[in-house]
Design an enzyme around this catalytic site. Structure first.
Site, short mmCIF file in Angstrom:
data_model
loop_
_atom_site.label_atom_id
_atom_site.label_comp_id
_atom_site.label_asym_id
_atom_site.label_seq_id
_atom_site.Cartn_x
_atom_site.Cartn_y
_atom_site.Cartn_z
CB SER A 359 -0.89 0.02 1.25
OG SER A 359 -1.60 -1.18 1.38
CB CYS A 360 2.32 2.96 2.49
SG CYS A 360 0.56 3.23 2.79
CG ASN A 571 1.50 6.30 5.17
OD1 ASN A 571 1.38 6.87 6.25
ND2 ASN A 571 0.54 5.56 4.64
CG LEU A 572 -1.14 9.25 0.26
CD1 LEU A 572 -0.68 10.55 -0.35
CD2 LEU A 572 -1.73 8.34 -0.79
CB CYS A 573 -3.06 7.79 4.70
SG CYS A 573 -3.58 7.62 2.99
CB THR A 574 -0.48 10.82 8.61
OG1 THR A 574 -1.80 10.64 9.08
CG2 THR A 574 -0.42 11.93 7.57
CD GLU A 575 -1.79 4.69 6.98
OE1 GLU A 575 -1.98 3.89 6.04
OE2 GLU A 575 -1.80 5.93 6.81
N PRO A 760 -6.89 5.00 6.89
CG PRO A 760 -6.67 6.44 5.08
CD PRO A 760 -5.87 5.62 6.03
CB THR A 761 -10.51 1.85 6.09
OG1 THR A 761 -11.47 2.63 6.81
CG2 THR A 761 -9.45 1.33 7.03
CB THR A 763 -11.79 2.28 -1.35
OG1 THR A 763 -11.37 3.55 -1.82
CG2 THR A 763 -12.58 1.59 -2.44
#
Length: 939
Positions: A359-360, A571-575, A760-761, A763
């Site tokens: 994913s990341c 990463n792109l979504c900060t997790e 963030p899930t 989708t």
């Protein structure tokens, strides 16, 4: 050029473009009339209908010679309304539009222009015409002739609806079938019939959740017919599924779509385990998402149904297992019951000829021209098969710094970020979705002020990145300077190269040493007020959605892998918080557990949750070995450290199901104890994998190896930062046997350097039919808009509770529309339900921070935390993000705010497809609407 001239030019070009679109529309658009005939779209009829609506309204109409005429201003208003309808039609992908939908657009145009009284008259007029048609004044045809020569009757349509509604007592079968027949015409094909039924069901989804289930059932029937042919009943579906699956796998392998090793499975045995009845678990949005994006295709031809997709993914993740069939079936059970879903790249690519499953990706960009362009090339290669990117740009020297090779001066970071932005747009993740990247920069970098302005819509466009995300990587010392109202010194990393790799007290000491050198003139620097820079960060965050606020020291002090490197960004979504360096690209495979399906009688079935987590961790661990690595540095790092990011989704559903308000101490306690148990199971599962397969390569010297669990590192953070600046509950509230866990770690080690990251899930939560991640409910009734259309979302838990109190009726639907999906101002809703069903913007955002802080103490990586604030002030944002820092959070994600203009309302007739507000009144990064936008690159 003045702003006024620029504005006039923008208006001119916008009108020119709209005029060209309108001309094209009027040349090509068709209207499907109620009698089945198809006619050319005629805007003059829209104009005439609007003129009549205005004339029928006595207020504001001039009288000349005893007759009513429209004022010039009203004629201009009608011109704008017609243009509004034209634009809305031009934006639609289909060229043939049912007459009812055009009338819906007229209503929406009236409401958008605040002509509420005239819109009400128009609605009443439509209702009267509908009643006239129903009583026989305008008789509807009951039989059509289809394209293949067969006839289609109203009775046959009713039978098809009845098949899908056998367990849905609230569905009005005749209403759905009648609405579908009105939208059909002689010569319609099978696809037109499917679409008409689906649109009829969709138009009623706001009235009851059962219409959502009906729409899902109708769509499933369409998918089955396309993939399998006609399926008569559940028994027939089971036989068709079993017959189709082995043939599909063999054909897809031969066609080069699937991995050749997929033929090594006993596909007949696996086909016997397919469960068609689990298709009934999908809600409409989830099934439509699968159909549009995830089910395998050969060009336009659909090859998979949902259960075949889940088995294909399960097989793809079990290819390396010794007992392939056993584990494929185990993986399938968890996937098909929607207990766990891996992230989008795995759903796209598992089992395919190019299995990029990660994913990341996190990278550090070096400070030399060749390294910079190598990093940009790596971005393109990593993004090609659906990866989201996080780039650490801190090492790159600042503007004005000396370039030794040419004795010139550097242009700094910003020009290169423009190239990164355009690369993300050009390499659109294999043509399946928009590329996504986030650039990180530490706040001491001399280019930080220009970096903060990258997303502004004014200024030199050569120094703007409109499609890329940005985040500030903030050391604790900066936050201390803000609190102390002190100065902050900016440096070029070429003069202070070690700051990039330092954190905690070591960073503080080195930074202050460089400040003393700068004061003597030994190195270049610039001094700003820390509070002014912080204020600019928050101002840009409010105005542009960027930069996201992330904290360097908690990420590193609490990093289990601090012996093996430094976390330089998320990463792109900060997790995801993993080490990066010039020789390593960090990789993380993500997936999330669906919390609500593990509730039984309002309580968690922890045995089931533990089993799901164990299987999920095995799937994620397998993906590391099976992944297609387009960059060697990523493959080496991932094999050495083996990090995964197991997350959760559906937390808001859990609260709704158990009657807990998100903004409450009870919800915070629930987040705490649940996450503790969740992480405990995940860490235990990693020890089981280590017992079977061996520990990860860089285990020696890690915090795991030292017997230090994530919860213990809060004491380390307090020691580095100062105990008075870290205020977070450190107690344990779940029944976890940490002694046994530590014994297992000492005996077997860990299979994975990192285990938990709450993504963030966006989708996969849609697919599972639950709320994303740990976010509160956006609204109780709204339209979710994404690239594939608009989807009505109705909170089924609210409807359940309102039905229990006898309050669910058409008036309640109208009230929810009027109040933008909120029950707060609906007087007849009981007070306790108003508390439970507060929307995200009605919940004090401090509760979100408090719940996130409780989760963070157990999580070894981080979490995507979106904050919702209604028209925030600077002091409110300062308090909110200051609280996030004091509570020890590692990162935050989006800030969503309600614009002062609010959202559009529509009076639409009950059941109008777009008769609820679309989420366009929300500011968020990239302007992609409520559904999470770029966070889809993770999920």
């Amino acid at each position: 050029m003045s702003a006024a001239v620029t504005s006039l030019r923008c208006k001119f070009y916008r009108r020119k473009i709209m005029s060209e679109q309108t001309m094209e529309l009027r040349r090509t658009a068709l209207v499907l009339k109620r009698d089945g005939s198809v006619v050319r779209y005629d805007a003059s009829k829209i104009r005439r209908a609007l003129e009549c609506a205005f004339l029928n309204d006595e207020n504001g109409v001039a009288w000349v010679g005893g007759q009513s005429v429209l004022a010039q201003s009203q004629m201009a208003q009608i011109d704008e309304l017609v243009e509004h309808v034209d634009s809305a039609l031009a934006a639609r992908p289909e060229k043939s539009v049912p007459i009812e939908e055009i009338q819906d657009l007229v209503e929406q145009a009236l409401m958008h222009h605040s002509e509420h009284r005239i819109a009400r008259g128009y609605v009443l007029y439509r209702a009267a015409r509908k009643a006239a048609r129903t009583d026989g004044t305008h008789r509807q045809r009951v039989t059509l002739r289809l394209a293949d020569g067969a006839s289609l009757s109203l009775h046959e349509l009713e039978a098809r609806v009845a098949d899908c509604a056998s367990k849905l007592p609230m569905v009005d079968i005749k209403r759905v079938a009648g609405a579908a027949l009105r939208d059909l015409f002689d010569g319609a094909g099978a696809a037109d019939v499917d679409r008409a039924l689906l649109l009829a069901a969709r138009s009623l989804m706001e009235t009851d959740p059962e219409y959502d289930q009906l729409a899902a059932g109708l769509l499933l029937g369409s998918i089955q017919r396309e993939v399998l042919g006609e399926v008569q009943d559940q028994r027939g579906a089971r036989a068709a599924y079993r017959d189709h699956f082995p043939r599909y796998i063999a054909w897809a392998v031969d066609a080069g779509l699937l991995d050749a090793r997929m033929k090594q499975f006993d596909c007949g045995r696996l086909a016997q385990r397919l469960c068609p009845e689990r298709d009934g678990l999908f809600r409409y949005l989830g099934l439509q998402t699968l159909h549009d994006r995830y089910l395998q295709r050969d060009g336009e031809r659909l090859l998979e149904h949902p259960q075949a997709m889940f088995m294909r993914i399960a097989m793809g993740l079990a290819i390396g297992e010794a007992d392939r069939e056993f584990w494929a079936i185990e993986f399938y059970q968890v996937l098909s019951r929607l207990e766990f879903l891996p992230s989008t790249p795995t759903l796209f690519n598992a089992g395919t000829a190019r299995p990029q499953l990660a994913s990341c990706f996190l990278t550090t960009v070096p400070d030399d021209l060749e390294g910079i362009y190598d990093a940009i090339k790596e971005n393109a290669l990593l993004a090609k098969y659906s990866g989201g990117l996080g780039n650490d740009w801190t090492p790159v020297r600042a503007m004005g710094s000396r370039i030794k090779g040419t004795n010139g001066k550097s242009q700094g970071v910003v020009p290169f970020l423009k190239v990164v932005n355009d690369t993300a747009v050009a390499v659109n993740q294999g043509g399946k979705r928009q590329g996504a990247v986030c650039a990180y920069l530490e706040t001491w970098h001399m280019d930080i002020e220009q970096f903060l302005e990258l997303r502004k819509n004014v200024g030199d466009d050569r120094r703007r990145t409109h499609d890329m995300n940005t985040a500030g990587w903030i050391p604790d010392l900066f936050m201390k300077r803000v609190l102390g109202n002190s100065n902050w010194t900016l440096f070029s990393p070429s003069d202070v190269p070690d700051l990039h790799d330092l954190y905690g007290k070591a960073f503080d000491e080195a930074y202050q040493r460089y400040e003393r050198l700068a004061a003597r003139g030994a190195i270049d620097s610039r001094t700003v007020a820390a509070k002014d820079l912080w204020r600019k960060m928050l101002t840009m965050l409010y105005e542009t959605g960027h930069p996201w606020i992330t904290f360097k020291d908690p990420c590193n002090v609490r990093n289990p892998q601090q012996h093996a490197g430094v976390v330089h960004s998320s990463n792109l979504c900060t997790e995801v918080t993993l080490n990066t360096c010039a020789d390593e690209v960090a990789v993380c495979n993500l997936g999330s557990v669906n919390l609500v399906v593990h509730l039984v009688g309002g309580k968690y079935d922890f045995n089931c949750l533990r089993r799901t987590i164990s299987v999920a961790m095995r799937m994620l661990d397998n993906s590391i070995d099976l992944n297609l690595y387009t960059v060697d540095k990523a493959g080496r790092a991932n094999q050495l450290h083996r990090p995964v990011g197991l997350g959760m989704m559906g937390f808001q559903d859990v609260l709704h199901a158990t009657g807990i308000a998100y903004g409450s101490p009870t919800a915070v306690a629930e987040a705490d104890s649940l996450t503790e148990m969740f992480c405990y199971f995940a860490y235990w599962a990693s020890t089981e994998l280590a017992e079977e397969r061996g520990r990860y390569g860089s285990y020696a010297g890690s915090l795991w190896d030292k017997g230090v669990l994530p919860r213990d590192t809060l004491d380390w953070l307090a020691a580095e930062r100062g105990a008075d600046l870290l205020d977070v509950d450190r107690e344990s509230y779940a029944a976890c046997n940490y002694g046994a866990l530590l014994d297992r770690i000492r005996a077997f080690g860990m299979r994975n350097s990192n285990c938990v990251a709450i993504a963030p899930t966006a989708t996969i939560a849609n697919i599972a039919g639950v709320s994303p991640s740990n976010e509160p409910a956006f609204q109780q009734l709204y339209v979710k808009s994404n690239l594939f259309g608009e989807f009505t979302e109705l909170n089924q838990y609210l409807v359940r509770d309102l039905k229990y109190h006898g309050l669910w009726d058409a008036a309640m639907v109208a009230d929810l529309k009027h109040y933008d999906g909120s029950v707060a101002n609906i007087e007849r809703v009981p007070k306790h339900l108003k508390e439970i069903y507060r929307t995200a913007f009605e919940t004090d955002p401090r509760w979100l921070v408090e719940a996130a802080a409780r989760r963070q103490k157990w999580v070894d990586q981080a979490q995507s935390l979106t904050l919702y604030v209604v028209q925030p002030s600077g002091s409110q944002l300062d308090e909110l993000y200051g609280l996030a820092w004091r509570r020890g959070l590692k990162t935050t994600y989006y800030l969503r705010v309600v614009q002062a203009s609010g959202v559009d309302k529509s009076t639409g007739r009950a059941g109008g497809l777009n008769a609820v507000p679309v989420t366009q009144g929300i500011q968020c990064a990239l302007g992609r609407g409520e559904d999470g936008g770029p966070c889809e690159a993770c999920q």
